[in-house]
Design an enzyme around this catalytic site. Structure first.
Site, PDB file in Angstrom:
ATOM      1  N   GLU A  28      -2.537  -0.190  13.412  1.00  0.00           N
ATOM      2  CA  GLU A  28      -3.710  -1.049  13.613  1.00  0.00           C
ATOM      3  C   GLU A  28      -4.003  -1.297  15.093  1.00  0.00           C
ATOM      4  OE1 GLU A  28      -1.139  -1.914  11.454  1.00  0.00           O
ATOM      5  OE2 GLU A  28      -2.279  -0.882   9.888  1.00  0.00           O
ATOM      6  N   GLU A  47       1.667 -10.871   4.725  1.00  0.00           N
ATOM      7  CA  GLU A  47       0.345 -10.451   4.259  1.00  0.00           C
ATOM      8  C   GLU A  47      -0.137 -11.248   3.049  1.00  0.00           C
ATOM      9  OE1 GLU A  47       2.813  -8.519   5.102  1.00  0.00           O
ATOM     10  OE2 GLU A  47       2.100  -7.188   6.681  1.00  0.00           O
ATOM     11  N   HIS A  70      -1.337  -3.973   7.520  1.00  0.00           N
ATOM     12  CA  HIS A  70      -0.579  -2.839   8.034  1.00  0.00           C
ATOM     13  C   HIS A  70      -0.224  -1.852   6.921  1.00  0.00           C
ATOM     14  CE1 HIS A  70       1.997  -0.399  10.384  1.00  0.00           C
ATOM     15  NE2 HIS A  70       3.101  -0.763   9.762  1.00  0.00           N
ATOM     16  N   HIS A 281      -5.364 -19.000 -21.717  1.00  0.00           N
ATOM     17  CA  HIS A 281      -4.013 -18.840 -21.191  1.00  0.00           C
ATOM     18  C   HIS A 281      -3.030 -18.854 -22.361  1.00  0.00           C
ATOM     19  CE1 HIS A 281      -0.769 -20.240 -18.036  1.00  0.00           C
ATOM     20  NE2 HIS A 281      -0.434 -19.157 -18.686  1.00  0.00           N
ATOM     21  N   GLY A 401      -4.006 -17.646 -11.337  1.00  0.00           N
ATOM     22  CA  GLY A 401      -2.702 -18.289 -11.494  1.00  0.00           C
ATOM     23  C   GLY A 401      -1.616 -17.653 -10.653  1.00  0.00           C
TER      24      GLY A 401
END
Ligand code: TZD
Ligand code: CA
Length: 528
Positions: A28, A47, A70, A281, A401
């Protein structure tokens, strides 16, 4: 010579993506070379936290938000966070550095083999440009793909030897492109829906996150008032689409098939706006709808419309459609629903504080336009009952979630919204998945108030273990964590509060200041 590098920054600048959330590596660095002064780089130390912060920023601004990760490893670390970004229609433009083109085939270190495949199926679109010359156009495509309805994350892998190459002729046109969508139903569709609503005997409104995402909360209120109908929040709520002390407000629907039918019994017409039908759920089978009820679903997402197991659907722009509907429905003569009773104040019995008491104090002490980012899974119901939310953009919860959203997203939301205070309410389990965002808050002076509810356990899983009849699962407790020490380690002013008085004092101190503060509160475990 105009380089791919400068043409790409021109596009990001013109399209308003001047905040870059990232964590860099060698692939990067050529992109970050000569970083323009009118851009800002927000470094995250992991990240998952980078994508979580960017997600919060994108949700709060409603704008496409640039992320730079990355290679494959950085992308992989960010992917858990993409589950939430996908379901919250968060317009993230995620880029990752790739090895130089000639070294991908031999699988040199940091070659992202099959890069475009890696983030699927958690992105709308994923691509590695076939040539350096196509990098600016690919970035432009990525921004528009992320922004067009239904919004969502996209991914671009960019070989690092592309940046210094010459940009193609005519590249400057890309920066100025506007790509808009229009999505109002036809007059006939609106008339028909308006008639269906106006003639319903007992209609009910169910509102989802895209109502808040399109800032249509006020229109939802007007529609509820005109039709005098109760308004529920769709199950597994990730945003707050309706003011929670309005007389029409009924709370959040349970996330189970049978529970929804029970909650909506007696209604003949259910209008769902800006939510999937439904985001269930726990598995509790039953009738999808109460007996005799019909359902109409307005959504910006064709996928949501097509996969619903029942009801009719209209794919359209939420704000424009609600505004038009308010115009066509007739004022109802029914009485306005009665406001929900306020929950009783809890009597503390000494020992650990109850989360309800913490929430009552937050409700009393926080400014009325406070933004709450919530990730403490066992206290969701108590929070919605006890903490008033009025303004659009007042509540964010991980839409899939996936834990690790709350703490970083709070930092991103606060960065996007300096004029309102962000209070993050995070469980002692959840906090660990995104903990490194504390460092970003401290280093960039982003004044989130982090409240860590420390009950020493994965509270929601304890409840689920009961529901599923699992009494002997290992790995459900998290004792021995000292969040004040962790907070200080990352540079955040940290306080412990063991009593209501100590919490009120710590929270008031945090609100009075302009720096991030962490408050650890040992609490009892309650039922979600
Ligand atoms: N890992 C990830 C990334 N996401 C998850 N949702 C889980 C694991 C499983 N999980 C839940 O669904 S709730 C929960 C876990 C571990 C407990 C969270 O504990 P907490 O909150 O301390 O944050 P409560 O209030 O004690 O439930
Ligand atoms: Ca906990």
């Amino acid at each position: 010579m105009k380089t791919v590098h400068s043409a790409s920054y021109d596009i990001l600048r013109e399209q308003g993506l001047t905040t870059i959330f990232g964590n860099p590596g060698s692939n990067e660095l050529p992109f970050l070379k000569g970083f323009p002064e009118d851009f800002r780089y927000i470094l995250g130390l992991h990240e998952g936290a980078v994508v979580g912060m960017a997600d919060g920023f994108a949700l709060a601004t409603g704008q496409p938000t640039f992320v730079n990760l990355h290679a494959a490893a950085g992308t992989g670390n960010g992917m858990g966070a993409l589950t939430n970004a996908w379901y919250s229609h968060s317009p993230l433009v995620i880029t990752a550095g790739q090895q130089v083109r000639s070294m991908i085939g031999v699988e040199a270190m940091l070659a992202n083999v099959d890069a475009a495949q890696l983030p699927k199926p958690l992105v709308k679109w994923s691509h590695e440009p076939a040539s350096a010359q196509d990098v600016p156009r690919t970035l432009s495509q990525a921004i528009h793909m992320a922004s067009l309805a239904p919004r969502g994350p996209v991914y671009v892998s960019i070989p690092y030897d592309d940046w210094a190459c010459e940009a193609p002729a005519g590249v400057e046109h890309l920066a100025r492109r506007q790509v808009l969508s229009a999505g109002l139903p036809s007059p006939a569709q609106l008339q028909q829906l308006g008639e269906r609503l106006s003639t319903a005997r007992n209609p009910v409104l169910v509102l989802g996150p895209d109502v808040d995402g399109s800032r249509s909360n006020g229109l939802a209120v007007q529609l509820a008032e005109k039709l005098r109908m109760p308004a529920w929040v769709a199950p597994s709520a990730s945003r707050c689409p309706f003011p929670t002390r309005h007389p029409c407000f009924r709370g959040v629907l349970p996330a189970a098939i049978a529970g929804i039918s029970r909650s909506l019994a007696e209604h003949d017409l259910i209008l769902v706006v800006g939510a999937p039908v439904f985001r269930y759920h726990q598995f509790a089978p039953g009738a999808y709808l109460p007996a005799g009820a019909e359902l109409v679903h307005i959504t910006c997402d064709p996928g949501e419309a097509a996969r619903a197991p029942m009801g009719d659907a209209l794919v359209a722009d939420i704000a424009l459609t609600l505004e038009a509907l308010v115009g066509v429905v007739r004022q109802s003569e029914r009485p306005l629903p009665e406001a929900l009773p306020r929950p009783a104040t809890i009597v503390e019995e000494g020992g650990l504080l109850r989360p309800e008491t913490v929430f009552d104090l937050i409700d009393q002490l926080a400014p009325k336009d406070t933004i709450y980012v919530k990730e403490s899974t066992s206290t969701v119901g108590a929070f919605w009952q006890r903490v008033e939310m009025r303004e659009p953009g007042s509540y964010f919860f991980p839409a899939a979630g996936g834990l690790g959203f709350g703490l970083p997203a709070a930092v991103g939301v606060q960065l996007a919204t300096p004029e309102r205070r962000v209070v993050a309410i995070i469980g002692d389990g959840s906090a660990n998945y995104g903990i490194t965002a504390l460092w970003t808050a401290a280093q960039y002076g982003i004044p989130v108030v982090f409240i860590i509810l420390k009950n020493g356990t994965y509270g929601a899983l304890r409840w689920f273990a009961d529901v599923l009849g699992v009494s002997d699962a290992p790995g459900l407790d998290v004792p021995g964590l000292d969040f004040c020490a962790i907070g200080r380690g990352y540079g955040v002013h940290s306080l412990q509060a063991n009593t209501a008085g100590e919490f009120a004092a710590a929270f008031s101190e945090a609100l009075a200041g302009q720096r991030p503060v962490l408050i650890e509160v040992p609490t009892l475990t309650i039922e979600p």
